[in-house]
Motif scaffolding. Structure first.
Motif, PDB file in Angstrom:
ATOM      1  N   GLU A 158       0.532   4.068  -2.896  1.00 38.00           N
ATOM      2  CA  GLU A 158       0.190   5.443  -2.530  1.00 38.00           C
ATOM      3  C   GLU A 158       1.240   6.424  -3.048  1.00 38.00           C
ATOM      4  O   GLU A 158       0.905   7.469  -3.595  1.00 38.00           O
ATOM      5  N   ARG A 159       2.515   6.061  -2.929  1.00 37.02           N
ATOM      6  CA  ARG A 159       3.587   6.917  -3.432  1.00 37.02           C
ATOM      7  C   ARG A 159       3.493   7.077  -4.946  1.00 37.02           C
ATOM      8  O   ARG A 159       3.620   8.167  -5.485  1.00 37.02           O
ATOM      9  N   MET A 160       3.236   5.973  -5.656  1.00 34.86           N
ATOM     10  CA  MET A 160       3.115   6.032  -7.118  1.00 34.86           C
ATOM     11  C   MET A 160       1.977   6.962  -7.539  1.00 34.86           C
ATOM     12  O   MET A 160       2.112   7.723  -8.486  1.00 34.86           O
ATOM     13  N   LEU A 161       0.873   6.889  -6.840  1.00 34.10           N
ATOM     14  CA  LEU A 161      -0.284   7.693  -7.209  1.00 34.10           C
ATOM     15  C   LEU A 161      -0.099   9.169  -6.876  1.00 34.10           C
ATOM     16  O   LEU A 161      -0.637  10.031  -7.558  1.00 34.10           O
TER      17      LEU A 161
ATOM     18  N   PRO B 193       0.812  -1.222   0.000  1.00 39.60           N
ATOM     19  CA  PRO B 193       0.000   0.000   0.000  1.00 39.60           C
ATOM     20  C   PRO B 193       0.847   1.274   0.000  1.00 39.60           C
ATOM     21  O   PRO B 193       0.501   2.250  -0.668  1.00 39.60           O
ATOM     22  N   THR B 194       1.976   1.261   0.687  1.00 34.85           N
ATOM     23  CA  THR B 194       2.849   2.428   0.728  1.00 34.85           C
ATOM     24  C   THR B 194       3.412   2.733  -0.657  1.00 34.85           C
ATOM     25  O   THR B 194       3.431   3.891  -1.088  1.00 34.85           O
TER      26      THR B 194
ATOM     27  N   ALA C 225      -8.519   6.129  -3.486  1.00 35.62           N
ATOM     28  CA  ALA C 225      -7.873   5.819  -2.210  1.00 35.62           C
ATOM     29  C   ALA C 225      -7.168   4.477  -2.316  1.00 35.62           C
ATOM     30  O   ALA C 225      -7.454   3.676  -3.198  1.00 35.62           O
ATOM     31  N   VAL C 226      -6.254   4.236  -1.385  1.00 39.53           N
ATOM     32  CA  VAL C 226      -5.546   2.968  -1.304  1.00 39.53           C
ATOM     33  C   VAL C 226      -5.834   2.370   0.067  1.00 39.53           C
ATOM     34  O   VAL C 226      -5.667   3.029   1.087  1.00 39.53           O
ATOM     35  N   ARG C 227      -6.270   1.119   0.072  1.00 45.15           N
ATOM     36  CA  ARG C 227      -6.548   0.396   1.311  1.00 45.15           C
ATOM     37  C   ARG C 227      -5.546  -0.745   1.437  1.00 45.15           C
ATOM     38  O   ARG C 227      -5.264  -1.435   0.454  1.00 45.15           O
ATOM     39  N   PRO C 228      -5.022  -0.940   2.633  1.00 47.10           N
ATOM     40  CA  PRO C 228      -4.053  -2.030   2.810  1.00 47.10           C
ATOM     41  C   PRO C 228      -4.725  -3.398   2.782  1.00 47.10           C
ATOM     42  O   PRO C 228      -5.858  -3.558   3.214  1.00 47.10           O
ATOM     43  N   GLY C 229      -4.005  -4.359   2.237  1.00 48.41           N
ATOM     44  CA  GLY C 229      -4.416  -5.755   2.252  1.00 48.41           C
ATOM     45  C   GLY C 229      -3.275  -6.558   2.841  1.00 48.41           C
ATOM     46  O   GLY C 229      -2.341  -5.998   3.396  1.00 48.41           O
TER      47      GLY C 229
END
Length: 159
Positions: free
Chosen positions: A16-19, A12-13, A95-99
């Motif tokens: 998120e950074r890429m986006l 997820p990190t 949004a990004v949600r962790p899995g």
């Protein structure tokens, strides 16, 4: 309301950074355009890819939402260019949600059909397909780019 999500095989990190690095690159990848300017990009939406009987020129804008805004990384807005009062404005948050060792990229969108009852009927038969095509096409293109590593390696073209 529309909610579209896809799982990518990245942390997820990292996602998120890429986006966050270059939001304009997301629009370039999603809509295969050469350049995106500060106001967004003009595209053509079609509710069914194999049929070209209904094509809606639209403008897509993006911005970084305030930090307290539902954990969204990017906010987007799709609006018809011509006859805009007859088409809904689609607003969405990415949004990004962790899995578990993966990330879920999620697009939460809202729109309200215009023109009262007539707009609801149009939305039932056609409008919801246009909104869904915009959301699904965008999230599929972005997640495909994340999986391939395109968000890291591609450069943004100057307008």
């Amino acid at each position: 309301r529309l909610r579209v999500s896809r799982t990518v095989d990245r942390s997820p990190t990292d996602v998120e950074r890429m986006l966050r690095i270059q939001p304009e690159l997301l629009l370039q990848i999603a809509y295969n355009v050469e350049a995106v300017d500060a106001t967004g990009v003009n595209i053509v939406l079609s509710p069914v890819k194999s049929q070209r009987w209904l094509r809606i020129p639209a403008h897509v804008e993006f911005w970084t939402p305030p930090p307290h805004h539902s954990n969204a990384i990017i906010s987007l807005r799709w609006q018809a260019i011509h006859l805009s009062r007859y088409f809904p404005v689609l607003e969405a948050d990415l949004a990004v949600r962790p899995g578990t060792s993966t990330a879920q990229v999620e697009l939460n969108a809202t729109y309200r059909p215009p023109l009262g009852f007539v707009g609801l009927v149009f939305d039932y038969f056609v409008g919801k397909r246009i909104a869904a095509a915009a959301a699904v096409g965008f999230i599929d293109a972005i997640c495909g780019a994340i999986d391939k590593g395109d968000l890291v390696s591609r450069k943004v073209e100057a307008p």
